[in-house]
Structures are given as structure tokens and as C-alpha cells.
Motif scaffolding. Sequence first.
Motif, PDB file in Angstrom:
ATOM      1  N   LEU A 278       0.845  -1.191   0.000  1.00 11.02           N
ATOM      2  CA  LEU A 278       0.000   0.000   0.000  1.00 11.02           C
ATOM      3  C   LEU A 278       0.882   1.244   0.000  1.00 11.02           C
ATOM      4  CD1 LEU A 278      -2.510  -0.979   2.833  1.00 11.02           C
ATOM      5  CD2 LEU A 278      -2.920  -1.066   0.381  1.00 11.02           C
ATOM      6  N   ASP A 279       0.352   2.325  -0.504  1.00 16.62           N
ATOM      7  CA  ASP A 279       1.032   3.611  -0.401  1.00 16.62           C
ATOM      8  C   ASP A 279       0.507   4.288   0.865  1.00 16.62           C
ATOM      9  OD1 ASP A 279       2.093   6.143  -0.599  1.00 16.62           O
ATOM     10  OD2 ASP A 279       1.578   6.401  -2.711  1.00 16.62           O
ATOM     11  N   GLU A 280       1.298   4.259   1.917  1.00 16.53           N
ATOM     12  CA  GLU A 280       0.864   4.767   3.218  1.00 16.53           C
ATOM     13  C   GLU A 280       0.529   6.257   3.164  1.00 16.53           C
ATOM     14  OE1 GLU A 280       2.343   4.950   7.876  1.00 16.53           O
ATOM     15  OE2 GLU A 280       3.560   3.893   6.406  1.00 16.53           O
ATOM     16  N   VAL A 281       1.340   7.029   2.478  1.00 14.50           N
ATOM     17  CA  VAL A 281       1.093   8.476   2.390  1.00 14.50           C
ATOM     18  C   VAL A 281      -0.230   8.747   1.686  1.00 14.50           C
ATOM     19  CG1 VAL A 281       1.950  10.647   1.429  1.00 14.50           C
ATOM     20  CG2 VAL A 281       3.548   9.038   2.482  1.00 14.50           C
ATOM     21  N   ALA A 282      -0.471   8.077   0.580  1.00 13.18           N
ATOM     22  CA  ALA A 282      -1.728   8.268  -0.157  1.00 13.18           C
ATOM     23  C   ALA A 282      -2.921   7.811   0.677  1.00 13.18           C
ATOM     24  CB  ALA A 282      -1.689   7.524  -1.480  1.00 13.18           C
ATOM     25  N   ALA A 283      -2.762   6.706   1.401  1.00 10.13           N
ATOM     26  CA  ALA A 283      -3.853   6.192   2.224  1.00 10.13           C
ATOM     27  C   ALA A 283      -4.170   7.153   3.369  1.00 10.13           C
ATOM     28  CB  ALA A 283      -3.498   4.818   2.777  1.00 10.13           C
ATOM     29  N   ARG A 284      -3.142   7.671   4.019  1.00 10.51           N
ATOM     30  CA  ARG A 284      -3.377   8.615   5.130  1.00 10.51           C
ATOM     31  C   ARG A 284      -3.975   9.926   4.634  1.00 10.51           C
ATOM     32  NH1 ARG A 284      -1.632   6.816   9.853  1.00 10.51           N
ATOM     33  NH2 ARG A 284      -0.020   5.217   9.912  1.00 10.51           N
TER      34      ARG A 284
ATOM     35  N   VAL B 274     -17.796   9.813  -2.709  1.00  9.10           N
ATOM     36  CA  VAL B 274     -16.610   9.815  -3.569  1.00  9.10           C
ATOM     37  C   VAL B 274     -15.342   9.680  -2.732  1.00  9.10           C
ATOM     38  CG1 VAL B 274     -15.222  11.267  -5.114  1.00  9.10           C
ATOM     39  CG2 VAL B 274     -17.683  11.049  -5.476  1.00  9.10           C
ATOM     40  N   LEU B 275     -15.262  10.398  -1.619  1.00  5.90           N
ATOM     41  CA  LEU B 275     -14.074  10.310  -0.765  1.00  5.90           C
ATOM     42  C   LEU B 275     -13.988   8.956  -0.064  1.00  5.90           C
ATOM     43  CD1 LEU B 275     -13.978  13.934   0.643  1.00  5.90           C
ATOM     44  CD2 LEU B 275     -12.571  12.926  -1.166  1.00  5.90           C
ATOM     45  N   GLY B 276     -15.127   8.373   0.282  1.00  2.00           N
ATOM     46  CA  GLY B 276     -15.127   7.020   0.839  1.00  2.00           C
ATOM     47  C   GLY B 276     -14.661   5.998  -0.186  1.00  2.00           C
ATOM     48  N   PHE B 277     -15.092   6.172  -1.418  1.00  2.54           N
ATOM     49  CA  PHE B 277     -14.657   5.290  -2.505  1.00  2.54           C
ATOM     50  C   PHE B 277     -13.154   5.425  -2.736  1.00  2.54           C
ATOM     51  CE2 PHE B 277     -14.028   4.363  -7.057  1.00  2.54           C
ATOM     52  CZ  PHE B 277     -14.501   3.059  -7.085  1.00  2.54           C
ATOM     53  N   ASP B 278     -12.645   6.645  -2.675  1.00  2.00           N
ATOM     54  CA  ASP B 278     -11.207   6.878  -2.839  1.00  2.00           C
ATOM     55  C   ASP B 278     -10.421   6.173  -1.736  1.00  2.00           C
ATOM     56  OD1 ASP B 278      -8.814   8.212  -3.941  1.00  2.00           O
ATOM     57  OD2 ASP B 278      -8.895   9.375  -2.082  1.00  2.00           O
ATOM     58  N   LEU B 279     -10.880   6.284  -0.506  1.00  2.00           N
ATOM     59  CA  LEU B 279     -10.208   5.596   0.607  1.00  2.00           C
ATOM     60  C   LEU B 279     -10.260   4.088   0.408  1.00  2.00           C
ATOM     61  CD1 LEU B 279      -8.842   5.601   3.392  1.00  2.00           C
ATOM     62  CD2 LEU B 279     -11.142   5.632   4.395  1.00  2.00           C
ATOM     63  N   TRP B 280     -11.414   3.587   0.003  1.00  2.00           N
ATOM     64  CA  TRP B 280     -11.582   2.155  -0.236  1.00  2.00           C
ATOM     65  C   TRP B 280     -10.595   1.667  -1.293  1.00  2.00           C
ATOM     66  CZ3 TRP B 280     -13.689  -0.154  -4.773  1.00  2.00           C
ATOM     67  CH2 TRP B 280     -13.961  -1.519  -4.654  1.00  2.00           C
ATOM     68  N   LEU B 281     -10.424   2.442  -2.362  1.00  2.00           N
ATOM     69  CA  LEU B 281      -9.468   2.058  -3.403  1.00  2.00           C
ATOM     70  C   LEU B 281      -8.032   2.071  -2.885  1.00  2.00           C
ATOM     71  CD1 LEU B 281     -10.717   3.945  -6.594  1.00  2.00           C
ATOM     72  CD2 LEU B 281     -10.687   1.476  -6.206  1.00  2.00           C
TER      73      LEU B 281
ATOM     74  N   HIS C  16     -10.970   4.840  11.161  1.00  4.33           N
ATOM     75  CA  HIS C  16      -9.617   5.243  11.574  1.00  4.33           C
ATOM     76  C   HIS C  16      -8.867   4.062  12.184  1.00  4.33           C
ATOM     77  CE1 HIS C  16      -6.715   7.370  14.343  1.00  4.33           C
ATOM     78  NE2 HIS C  16      -6.329   7.724  13.144  1.00  4.33           N
ATOM     79  N   GLN C  17      -9.535   3.313  13.039  1.00  2.00           N
ATOM     80  CA  GLN C  17      -8.898   2.132  13.645  1.00  2.00           C
ATOM     81  C   GLN C  17      -8.540   1.099  12.578  1.00  2.00           C
ATOM     82  OE1 GLN C  17     -11.838   0.930  16.484  1.00  2.00           O
ATOM     83  NE2 GLN C  17     -11.246   2.485  17.978  1.00  2.00           N
ATOM     84  N   ARG C  18      -9.413   0.888  11.598  1.00  2.00           N
ATOM     85  CA  ARG C  18      -9.138  -0.092  10.539  1.00  2.00           C
ATOM     86  C   ARG C  18      -7.976   0.362   9.657  1.00  2.00           C
ATOM     87  NH1 ARG C  18     -11.316  -1.662  13.725  1.00  2.00           N
ATOM     88  NH2 ARG C  18     -13.071  -3.018  14.004  1.00  2.00           N
ATOM     89  N   VAL C  19      -7.916   1.644   9.343  1.00  2.00           N
ATOM     90  CA  VAL C  19      -6.816   2.165   8.526  1.00  2.00           C
ATOM     91  C   VAL C  19      -5.497   1.970   9.267  1.00  2.00           C
ATOM     92  CG1 VAL C  19      -5.770   4.289   7.611  1.00  2.00           C
ATOM     93  CG2 VAL C  19      -8.188   3.807   7.177  1.00  2.00           C
ATOM     94  N   GLU C  20      -5.466   2.350  10.531  1.00  2.00           N
ATOM     95  CA  GLU C  20      -4.231   2.222  11.323  1.00  2.00           C
ATOM     96  C   GLU C  20      -3.800   0.763  11.450  1.00  2.00           C
ATOM     97  OE1 GLU C  20      -2.152   4.544  12.273  1.00  2.00           O
ATOM     98  OE2 GLU C  20      -3.467   6.089  11.457  1.00  2.00           O
ATOM     99  N   SER C  21      -4.739  -0.121  11.731  1.00  5.42           N
ATOM    100  CA  SER C  21      -4.365  -1.533  11.891  1.00  5.42           C
ATOM    101  C   SER C  21      -3.918  -2.141  10.564  1.00  5.42           C
ATOM    102  CB  SER C  21      -5.511  -2.343  12.505  1.00  5.42           C
ATOM    103  OG  SER C  21      -6.598  -2.434  11.614  1.00  5.42           O
ATOM    104  N   ASP C  22      -4.575  -1.781   9.469  1.00  7.33           N
ATOM    105  CA  ASP C  22      -4.173  -2.303   8.163  1.00  7.33           C
ATOM    106  C   ASP C  22      -2.797  -1.780   7.751  1.00  7.33           C
ATOM    107  OD1 ASP C  22      -6.472  -3.747   8.013  1.00  7.33           O
ATOM    108  OD2 ASP C  22      -7.238  -2.783   6.202  1.00  7.33           O
ATOM    109  N   LEU C  23      -2.540  -0.502   8.006  1.00  6.57           N
ATOM    110  CA  LEU C  23      -1.239   0.055   7.644  1.00  6.57           C
ATOM    111  C   LEU C  23      -0.120  -0.545   8.496  1.00  6.57           C
ATOM    112  CD1 LEU C  23      -2.086   3.815   6.994  1.00  6.57           C
ATOM    113  CD2 LEU C  23      -1.515   2.055   5.307  1.00  6.57           C
ATOM    114  N   ALA C  24      -0.422  -0.899   9.730  1.00  4.09           N
ATOM    115  CA  ALA C  24       0.590  -1.528  10.587  1.00  4.09           C
ATOM    116  C   ALA C  24       0.827  -2.984  10.181  1.00  4.09           C
ATOM    117  CB  ALA C  24       0.149  -1.456  12.049  1.00  4.09           C
TER     118      ALA C  24
END
Length: 133
Positions: free
Chosen positions: A7-13, A77-84, A114-122
Amino acid sequence: MPAPRPLDEVAARTSFARFRVASIVEGIALLVLVSIMVMRYVVFGGDVAFTTTSDQWTQISKVWSPIHGLIYMVYVVLGFDLWLKMRWGLPRMLLLMFFGVIPVLSFFGERWTHQRVESDLARRPTLQDEARA
């Protein structure tokens, strides 16, 4: 089985930061819409009572409803972007969209996401891990 693409962490955050703002704005906009509808239909009797106050709430409703619709579309649209960016499954995308439908749920959904993003990125490999190594 090949290793998953990192994943691209910067883009995801960055995507999550935009989604976070949209969640808060959508939550507030939905609460305003619900308040307007309560005032229009419950407190002042909607279109049945032809009072000045009722007409004002009808007019406010006609103005705010499309504004809220636009805010929700931006949220989607922003939720879809995060999902992608996070490469989540379809059920997670549907859940992100659902968070914006029920009043107050977008606030809790933002915290959960937020919790899911952090756990997935870790847990998952990122491009930045490769750069740090």
C-alpha cells in the motif's frame, strides 16, 4: 501465491484525512436535515398547515435538501477513494457508504474506519516500509 502489492501509506493517510473531514461534515449536515424535517413535519405540521412558520420550514427544507445531497455525494466519492487506496473488499465499501445514511453514525463510523486504517497500515506492507529498509 505472490506477495500482495504494498500500500502507499502516504496516499492512504491523505485519503483518510479527506474522508475524516467529509464524515464530520456529512454527520453535521445530516443532523441539520433531520432537524429541519422534524420542524417541518412534526412541530409545524408540514404542508397541511398553511401557516407562515410552516411555509418557512418548507422553504428551508427545499434549500437544504439538495445541499445535503451534494455533501453526501462528496462523502461517497471520498469514501470510494479511501476504499481504493486501502484495497478493501466490497462489504467494507458498502459499510463506508452506510455510515453516512443514519444520523450520528458517521461520527462513529469515522472512528471505526480510523482504527481499521491504522491496523491495516501496521499489518500490511507499504511502499514506505521498503523505503525505510
